[in-house]
Enzyme design. Structure first.
Site, short mmCIF file in Angstrom:
data_model
loop_
_atom_site.label_atom_id
_atom_site.label_comp_id
_atom_site.label_asym_id
_atom_site.label_seq_id
_atom_site.Cartn_x
_atom_site.Cartn_y
_atom_site.Cartn_z
N ASN A 9 65.39 42.43 68.77
CA ASN A 9 63.93 42.32 68.68
C ASN A 9 63.55 42.92 67.33
O ASN A 9 63.59 44.13 67.15
CB ASN A 9 63.28 43.11 69.83
CG ASN A 9 61.76 43.19 69.69
OD1 ASN A 9 61.18 42.51 68.85
ND2 ASN A 9 61.14 44.03 70.50
N TRP A 10 63.21 42.05 66.40
CA TRP A 10 62.92 42.51 65.03
C TRP A 10 61.56 43.19 64.93
O TRP A 10 61.24 43.77 63.90
CB TRP A 10 62.99 41.33 64.05
CG TRP A 10 64.39 40.91 63.70
CD1 TRP A 10 65.57 41.50 64.13
CD2 TRP A 10 64.77 39.84 62.83
NE1 TRP A 10 66.63 40.85 63.58
CE2 TRP A 10 66.18 39.83 62.78
CE3 TRP A 10 64.06 38.89 62.09
CZ2 TRP A 10 66.90 38.90 62.01
CZ3 TRP A 10 64.76 37.96 61.34
CH2 TRP A 10 66.17 37.97 61.30
N LYS A 11 60.73 43.05 65.96
CA LYS A 11 59.37 43.60 65.93
C LYS A 11 58.66 43.10 64.66
O LYS A 11 58.91 41.96 64.25
CB LYS A 11 59.42 45.13 66.03
CG LYS A 11 60.23 45.57 67.26
CD LYS A 11 60.10 47.02 67.61
CE LYS A 11 60.94 47.31 68.85
NZ LYS A 11 60.82 48.68 69.32
N HIS A 94 56.51 43.34 76.34
CA HIS A 94 57.14 44.50 75.70
C HIS A 94 56.19 45.70 75.82
O HIS A 94 54.98 45.54 75.75
CB HIS A 94 57.44 44.20 74.23
CG HIS A 94 58.32 45.23 73.60
ND1 HIS A 94 57.83 46.43 73.15
CD2 HIS A 94 59.66 45.27 73.40
CE1 HIS A 94 58.84 47.16 72.69
NE2 HIS A 94 59.97 46.48 72.83
N GLU A 96 55.32 47.84 73.78
CA GLU A 96 54.39 47.99 72.64
C GLU A 96 53.19 47.08 72.82
O GLU A 96 52.07 47.41 72.42
CB GLU A 96 55.14 47.72 71.33
CG GLU A 96 56.06 48.89 70.98
CD GLU A 96 57.30 48.51 70.20
OE1 GLU A 96 57.36 47.41 69.64
OE2 GLU A 96 58.23 49.35 70.17
N GLU A 166 63.51 48.85 79.60
CA GLU A 166 63.38 49.67 78.39
C GLU A 166 62.54 50.91 78.69
O GLU A 166 61.30 50.83 78.69
CB GLU A 166 62.69 48.87 77.28
CG GLU A 166 63.43 47.62 76.85
CD GLU A 166 63.06 47.21 75.43
OE1 GLU A 166 63.99 46.99 74.64
OE2 GLU A 166 61.87 47.13 75.10
N GLY A 172 62.98 53.60 69.95
CA GLY A 172 62.76 54.04 68.58
C GLY A 172 62.83 55.55 68.40
O GLY A 172 62.43 56.08 67.37
N SER A 212 67.02 52.46 71.77
CA SER A 212 67.98 53.14 70.90
C SER A 212 69.43 52.71 71.13
O SER A 212 70.35 53.52 71.05
CB SER A 212 67.85 54.67 71.03
OG SER A 212 66.55 55.08 70.62
N GLY A 233 66.30 47.00 69.13
CA GLY A 233 65.25 47.01 68.11
C GLY A 233 65.82 47.29 66.74
O GLY A 233 66.43 46.43 66.10
N GLY A 234 65.66 48.53 66.28
CA GLY A 234 66.06 48.94 64.93
C GLY A 234 67.45 48.48 64.51
O GLY A 234 67.65 48.02 63.38
#
Ligand code: 13P
Length: 250
Positions: A9-11, A94, A96, A166, A172, A212, A233-234
């Site tokens: 997930n590149w956000k 998600h 967010e 999640e 993150g 993470s 993510g990251g």
């Protein structure tokens, strides 16, 4: 045996040029995996990502969609629009989006139904906050979110829904749920699905862990009995690091 699905997930990251470069670098690194590889990219990268990933085993997804097909919803993108350019997956609900963009269990449910209408495969996120976890409410929260998200779906649709567990406190932050905790939470989700849709359907649903995930913890997490891969993510922004997560079993 359920397959393992590793999704990035590149956000709100990566310009088209960066997306093309990343996918070109990732392609040879993951070409031999038997795990499913998905990248969920920003809308502005979708077309480039789809073209670059053509004839590879990398599948492309979006990160959100509207539940209506078209109309006066300035700034929104519909499932029909995503399907029209051959997007295959879409992340729905998600944390967010729930936190910053007023996504609710009700809109999540509508979006999942709209995704199936346009033949998109939903990756549905559920997860508790730290406060809810500390209050001993984590299982109640995630099973309720799951139940409401899937409400009104057929067994076949449930079997084709990917769920991403999640925990919000692990996103993150560098804090990962222990593999046992993550596995237990995912078992709770699977038990709830089994209660409503039966054991056979529940045993087929892919349930990922997210929060993470990196190359150093992927193997331990993905080797657990009920964790069917990850939503990353990251660590999905760099081809080499993401390829190591995809190839956790090599
Ligand atoms: P991180 O892997 O950066 O913690 O993000 C997890 C996530 O939110 C994936 O959807």
């Amino acid at each position: 045996m359920r397959r393992k699905v590793i999704a990035g997930n590149w956000k709100m990251n990566m310009l088209p040029g960066e997306a093309i470069e990343m996918i070109n670098e990732l392609t040879p690194l993951v070409k031999d995996t038997k795990n499913e590889v998905i990248l969920c990219v920003p809308y502005t990268d979708l077309f480039y990502a789809l073209l670059t990933a053509q004839n590879t085993n990398i599948k492309i997804g979006a990160q959100n969609m509207h539940f209506e097909e078209s109309g006066a919803y300035t700034g929104e993108v519909s499932g029909k629009m995503l399907k029209s350019i051959n997007v295959e997956y879409v992340i729905i609900g998600h944390s967010e989006r729930r936190q910053y963009f007023a996504e609710t269990d009700e809109t999540v449910n509508k979006k999942i139904k709209a995704a199936f209408k346009y033949d998109l495969k939903p990756i549905v996120c559920v997860g508790e906050t730290l406060e809810q976890r500390e209050a001993g409410k984590a299982n109640e929260i995630i099973t309720k979110q799951t139940e409401l998200a899937l409400e009104g779906l057929s067994n076949e649709q449930v079997e084709n829904t990917i769920i991403a567990y999640e925990p919000i406190w692990a996103i993150g932050t560098g804090k990962t749920a222990t593999s046992e905790d993550a596995n237990n939470s995912i078992k709770e989700i699977r038990n709830k699905i089994s209660e409503i849709y039966g054991e056979e359907t529940a045993s087929k649903v892919i349930i990922q862990y997210g929060g993470s995930v990196k190359s150093s913890n992927a193997k331990e997490l993905f080797n657990m009995s009920d964790i069917d891969g990850g939503l990353v993510g990251g660590a999905s922004l760099k081809a080499e690091e993401f390829s190591k997560i995809v190839n956790y079993d090599k």
